[in-house]
Design a protein around this motif. Sequence first.
Motif, PDB file in Angstrom:
ATOM      1  N   THR A 159      -4.573 -29.750 -12.843  1.00 13.79           N
ATOM      2  CA  THR A 159      -5.805 -29.468 -11.841  1.00 13.79           C
ATOM      3  C   THR A 159      -6.673 -29.932 -12.031  1.00 13.79           C
ATOM      4  O   THR A 159      -8.143 -30.767 -11.494  1.00 13.79           O
ATOM      5  CB  THR A 159      -5.434 -28.783 -10.531  1.00 13.79           C
ATOM      6  OG1 THR A 159      -4.669 -28.913 -10.001  1.00 13.79           O
ATOM      7  CG2 THR A 159      -6.700 -29.114  -9.195  1.00 13.79           C
ATOM      8  N   GLU A 160      -7.482 -29.175 -12.705  1.00 12.24           N
ATOM      9  CA  GLU A 160      -8.307 -29.150 -12.950  1.00 12.24           C
ATOM     10  C   GLU A 160      -9.815 -30.048 -14.339  1.00 12.24           C
ATOM     11  O   GLU A 160     -10.592 -30.987 -13.743  1.00 12.24           O
ATOM     12  CB  GLU A 160      -9.039 -27.312 -14.028  1.00 12.24           C
ATOM     13  CG  GLU A 160      -8.429 -27.000 -15.500  1.00 12.24           C
ATOM     14  CD  GLU A 160      -7.089 -26.466 -15.102  1.00 12.24           C
ATOM     15  OE1 GLU A 160      -6.253 -26.479 -13.746  1.00 12.24           O
ATOM     16  OE2 GLU A 160      -6.659 -25.524 -16.063  1.00 12.24           O
ATOM     17  N   ARG A 161      -8.259 -31.007 -14.898  1.00  5.38           N
ATOM     18  CA  ARG A 161      -8.989 -31.596 -15.440  1.00  5.38           C
ATOM     19  C   ARG A 161      -9.179 -32.570 -14.172  1.00  5.38           C
ATOM     20  O   ARG A 161      -9.420 -33.502 -15.284  1.00  5.38           O
ATOM     21  CB  ARG A 161      -7.649 -31.961 -16.517  1.00  5.38           C
ATOM     22  CG  ARG A 161      -7.871 -33.013 -18.320  1.00  5.38           C
ATOM     23  CD  ARG A 161      -7.269 -32.491 -18.754  1.00  5.38           C
ATOM     24  NE  ARG A 161      -7.072 -33.891 -20.289  1.00  5.38           N
ATOM     25  CZ  ARG A 161      -6.120 -33.793 -20.896  1.00  5.38           C
ATOM     26  NH1 ARG A 161      -5.235 -33.735 -21.138  1.00  5.38           N
ATOM     27  NH2 ARG A 161      -6.300 -35.420 -21.264  1.00  5.38           N
ATOM     28  N   GLY A 180     -12.604 -28.243 -10.893  1.00  8.52           N
ATOM     29  CA  GLY A 180     -12.690 -28.296 -12.112  1.00  8.52           C
ATOM     30  C   GLY A 180     -13.019 -27.116 -13.240  1.00  8.52           C
ATOM     31  O   GLY A 180     -13.425 -27.529 -14.235  1.00  8.52           O
ATOM     32  N   ALA A 181     -13.087 -25.257 -12.372  1.00 11.37           N
ATOM     33  CA  ALA A 181     -13.512 -24.073 -13.495  1.00 11.37           C
ATOM     34  C   ALA A 181     -12.153 -24.465 -14.257  1.00 11.37           C
ATOM     35  O   ALA A 181     -10.868 -24.348 -13.755  1.00 11.37           O
ATOM     36  CB  ALA A 181     -13.218 -23.263 -12.483  1.00 11.37           C
ATOM     37  N   ASP A 182     -12.494 -23.517 -15.872  1.00 12.36           N
ATOM     38  CA  ASP A 182     -11.301 -23.646 -16.446  1.00 12.36           C
ATOM     39  C   ASP A 182     -11.500 -22.010 -16.319  1.00 12.36           C
ATOM     40  O   ASP A 182     -11.496 -20.780 -17.183  1.00 12.36           O
ATOM     41  CB  ASP A 182     -11.697 -23.759 -18.174  1.00 12.36           C
ATOM     42  CG  ASP A 182     -10.327 -23.456 -18.634  1.00 12.36           C
ATOM     43  OD1 ASP A 182     -10.257 -22.649 -18.347  1.00 12.36           O
ATOM     44  OD2 ASP A 182     -10.697 -24.611 -20.199  1.00 12.36           O
ATOM     45  N   VAL A 242     -18.152 -28.547 -11.904  1.00 14.50           N
ATOM     46  CA  VAL A 242     -17.978 -29.736 -12.673  1.00 14.50           C
ATOM     47  C   VAL A 242     -18.128 -30.186 -12.455  1.00 14.50           C
ATOM     48  O   VAL A 242     -18.353 -30.999 -14.209  1.00 14.50           O
ATOM     49  CB  VAL A 242     -15.812 -30.689 -11.540  1.00 14.50           C
ATOM     50  CG1 VAL A 242     -16.921 -31.518 -10.020  1.00 14.50           C
ATOM     51  CG2 VAL A 242     -15.870 -31.773 -12.441  1.00 14.50           C
ATOM     52  N   ARG A 265      -9.931 -24.096  -9.965  1.00 12.22           N
ATOM     53  CA  ARG A 265      -9.017 -24.828 -10.260  1.00 12.22           C
ATOM     54  C   ARG A 265      -9.340 -26.432 -10.047  1.00 12.22           C
ATOM     55  O   ARG A 265      -9.810 -27.326 -10.570  1.00 12.22           O
ATOM     56  CB  ARG A 265      -7.792 -25.046 -10.900  1.00 12.22           C
ATOM     57  CG  ARG A 265      -7.274 -23.911 -11.612  1.00 12.22           C
ATOM     58  CD  ARG A 265      -6.267 -23.507 -11.909  1.00 12.22           C
ATOM     59  NE  ARG A 265      -5.461 -24.679 -12.195  1.00 12.22           N
ATOM     60  CZ  ARG A 265      -3.964 -25.085 -12.209  1.00 12.22           C
ATOM     61  NH1 ARG A 265      -2.811 -24.446 -11.969  1.00 12.22           N
ATOM     62  NH2 ARG A 265      -3.313 -25.903 -13.106  1.00 12.22           N
ATOM     63  N   SER A 266      -9.744 -26.748  -8.337  1.00 11.72           N
ATOM     64  CA  SER A 266      -9.886 -27.936  -8.109  1.00 11.72           C
ATOM     65  C   SER A 266     -11.122 -28.457  -7.724  1.00 11.72           C
ATOM     66  O   SER A 266     -11.669 -29.501  -7.762  1.00 11.72           O
ATOM     67  CB  SER A 266      -9.176 -28.218  -5.964  1.00 11.72           C
ATOM     68  OG  SER A 266     -10.179 -27.324  -5.688  1.00 11.72           O
ATOM     69  N   ALA A 284     -10.083 -32.712 -11.648  1.00 11.09           N
ATOM     70  CA  ALA A 284     -11.066 -32.568 -10.803  1.00 11.09           C
ATOM     71  C   ALA A 284     -12.110 -33.456 -11.873  1.00 11.09           C
ATOM     72  O   ALA A 284     -13.349 -33.742 -11.346  1.00 11.09           O
ATOM     73  CB  ALA A 284     -11.245 -31.256 -10.514  1.00 11.09           C
ATOM     74  N   ARG A 285     -12.701 -32.704 -13.442  1.00  6.62           N
ATOM     75  CA  ARG A 285     -13.131 -33.181 -14.149  1.00  6.62           C
ATOM     76  C   ARG A 285     -13.274 -34.968 -14.661  1.00  6.62           C
ATOM     77  O   ARG A 285     -14.075 -35.616 -14.831  1.00  6.62           O
ATOM     78  CB  ARG A 285     -12.914 -32.696 -15.540  1.00  6.62           C
ATOM     79  CG  ARG A 285     -13.463 -31.774 -15.492  1.00  6.62           C
ATOM     80  CD  ARG A 285     -13.216 -30.677 -16.524  1.00  6.62           C
ATOM     81  NE  ARG A 285     -13.149 -29.113 -16.663  1.00  6.62           N
ATOM     82  CZ  ARG A 285     -11.941 -28.377 -17.117  1.00  6.62           C
ATOM     83  NH1 ARG A 285     -11.140 -29.588 -18.002  1.00  6.62           N
ATOM     84  NH2 ARG A 285     -11.850 -27.873 -16.810  1.00  6.62           N
TER      85      ARG A 285
END
Lengths: 334, 251
Positions: free
Chosen positions: B70-72, A200-202, B103, A197-198, B74-75
Amino acid sequence: MRTFTVLGRHRNLLAYAVVIGIVISVAQGRESIYDVGVSILVFGLMGIPLALMYGHGGIISLCQASFAALGGYATSILTVSHGWSAWEALAPSILVPGVIAYLISRPILRLPELSLALTTIALAQLWYGLVALGGDRTGGHVGLYGMPALPFGDEQLGGFLGIAVLVAAAIWAFENYVRSARGRALNAIRIDPILARSVGADVARERALVFGVAAGVAGLAGWYFSLYVGFLSPDSLSFTQSFAVLFMVVIGGRRSSIGPLIGSTVYILAGDLLPGGVAQGVVFGAMLVAVLLLLPDGLASLGGIVRRVRRRPPGSGSAAPRDPAPAKRERAHA
Amino acid sequence: MLSARGIAVAFGGVKALDVVDVEVGPGSIVGMVGPNGAGKSTLFNCLTGVVSPDAGTVELDGKDITRWPTERRARVGIGRTFQTARADPNSTVCDAIMTGFTVSTRQCMLGAFLSSPGVRAEEKQFKARALALVDTFDLGNPDALVGELPAPHRRLLEVARTLAGDAKYLLLDEPAAGMDSLDRQILSKVLRQVADRGIGIVLVEHNFGFVLSLCDEVTVLASGKVVAQGTPEHIREHPEIVRVYLGQGTP
C-alpha cells in the motif's frame, strides 16, 4: 505573529524554565535539593523520548533504563579503561545504544504491543546478564568506578544546570517533532498502521527510527548519570528503573513533553516521603489505577481540560449532528 | 491509466472474484456497485494493495504494481479512503488533513526534531493547503476535533486527506454511506471538481442512484462476476440490472 506561535509551541518549555529558575533560587546551594532535582531530571530525560515513542507512536518499551545503562557503560569503559575525556565519551554514549536499538528493533517492532513489551523485558534481562558476567571489562557485579567528573564545572549548581539544559533540549525537540509531518506520521501509525501506510508512511522504518532515537537519548541520560554518580553497577540502571520510567510517563502524561517530568517528580518525591517499599507499592499502584481510569493522558492533561472547559461558551455542546435518517433509506437501495 | 485485468481471488475455495476487469483513466469517475458479497470490496482491496490477487495484474500507466504494498502505491499517487473513517478522533480537522502530506513530505527526522527552516517553510505551506481543503469540503472550523464532526463530515475529511497527498488516482470505499442528500451533493460536486483536475476516481458504493448520477463508467458486480459494465445510460437500460435492481420501483 511568528513570536506568538513559537511561544505557543514552546509553552511547556517556558513553564519548565520557570520551575527550574524557582528551584535554583530556593535551593540556595543546598546539595540535597540539587540531588533530588538531578534524579528527577535524569528520569525525565529517559522518559521524554519514551513519551514520544509510546504516547505518539504507540510503542511500549520496558528497556529504557537498559539503554541508559548501555550509554553509561560506554562512557565508563571509555573513560576508565581507555582514558577518554567526558566530552569525548558523549557521542559514543548516544550512538551505541541508538544504533543497537535501531538494529534490533526491525524484527521486534513487528510484534503486537504486548509481545513487544515482553520482548523488551527479555532484552533488559539479557543486557543485565551480559554486564554482570562481563568480568573486568564491565566490572561484573561490583561495577565500575573512577569516572571523571561531569564537565559542567565542579559545583553542584553546574551539574544541576547541565542536566536541566539537556532536558530543556529534549522538551524543545519533542515539541518540534510532534508538530512536523514526521510527527503526524508517527501518530497515524499509532492510531492505525493501515491508515499510515495508505498515506505513504514506511511504518517499520518510522517506528525503528523513533525507537533508536529514544534509546540514544536514554544513552545520553546514562552518560550524565554515570559521570554524576561516578559509579556504575548492573543494578544502578536496572529493570526496576525501566518500569519506573514507564510508570512516570503514564502518570505524568504520555502525550506531553513535560508529562514525564511531572511523573518523575511525583515518583521521586513520593519515594522520599513514603516509608517503606510496601507503602510505596500501594500508593503507586493506586495512583496508576486512578490515572488510567480518570486521566488516560496523565496529570499533564489536567491543564488542557481546565482550559477547554473555560473556553467553551455556555450552552454550546458539540456540533449538532444533522438528520441521521437517510442511512435507513439507503439500505433499501442495496 | 489504472487498470486491473483478469483479477481472480479465492478465499479458501470461495471465489470472491472470478476474472474481473476494471480500469480508470485520468479525469474519469468509475463506480463499482453490487450487493453484499459481490466482490467489490475485494476488487477495491486488490487496487489498494491490501489483497494480493491469485491471478491477474494491476497496472498503473503500464507498470505492473500487482505486488506493491500500500505505502509504495501511495507514493506513486494512488490514494484511498476507508469504509469506516480512521482519523484520530482527538486530533484537529486541520491536523487530520495534514496527515495526508506524509506521502509528499521532504522532512528528514533531524530536521523535524530541530524544526529547521526548511521544515518550517514546508509546514506553513502544508497548513495553507489544508485550510484550503477545509474550505473546499465545507468542513467548518479547522481547529474542531475530528471526534466532534458528524459522521458524514468525517467521510468528507477522509477524501480531503487523500487529496492532500497529491493523488493521481483516488480509491474511495463507500464514500457516501450514511450521508444525507445535502452531504451527497457536496461530495458529488467536489468529486466532479477533482476529476476535472485530471484525477481518476474509483468508488465502491451500495447506493445505485448515487453511482449512476455521478460516475462516467459503472461496473455492476454480483457473486464475483461482472454483471454489467458501461456508461450509466447503458446500465440503466441493461435488462438484467433493470430486472434485479431498478425494476422494483426504487430510483
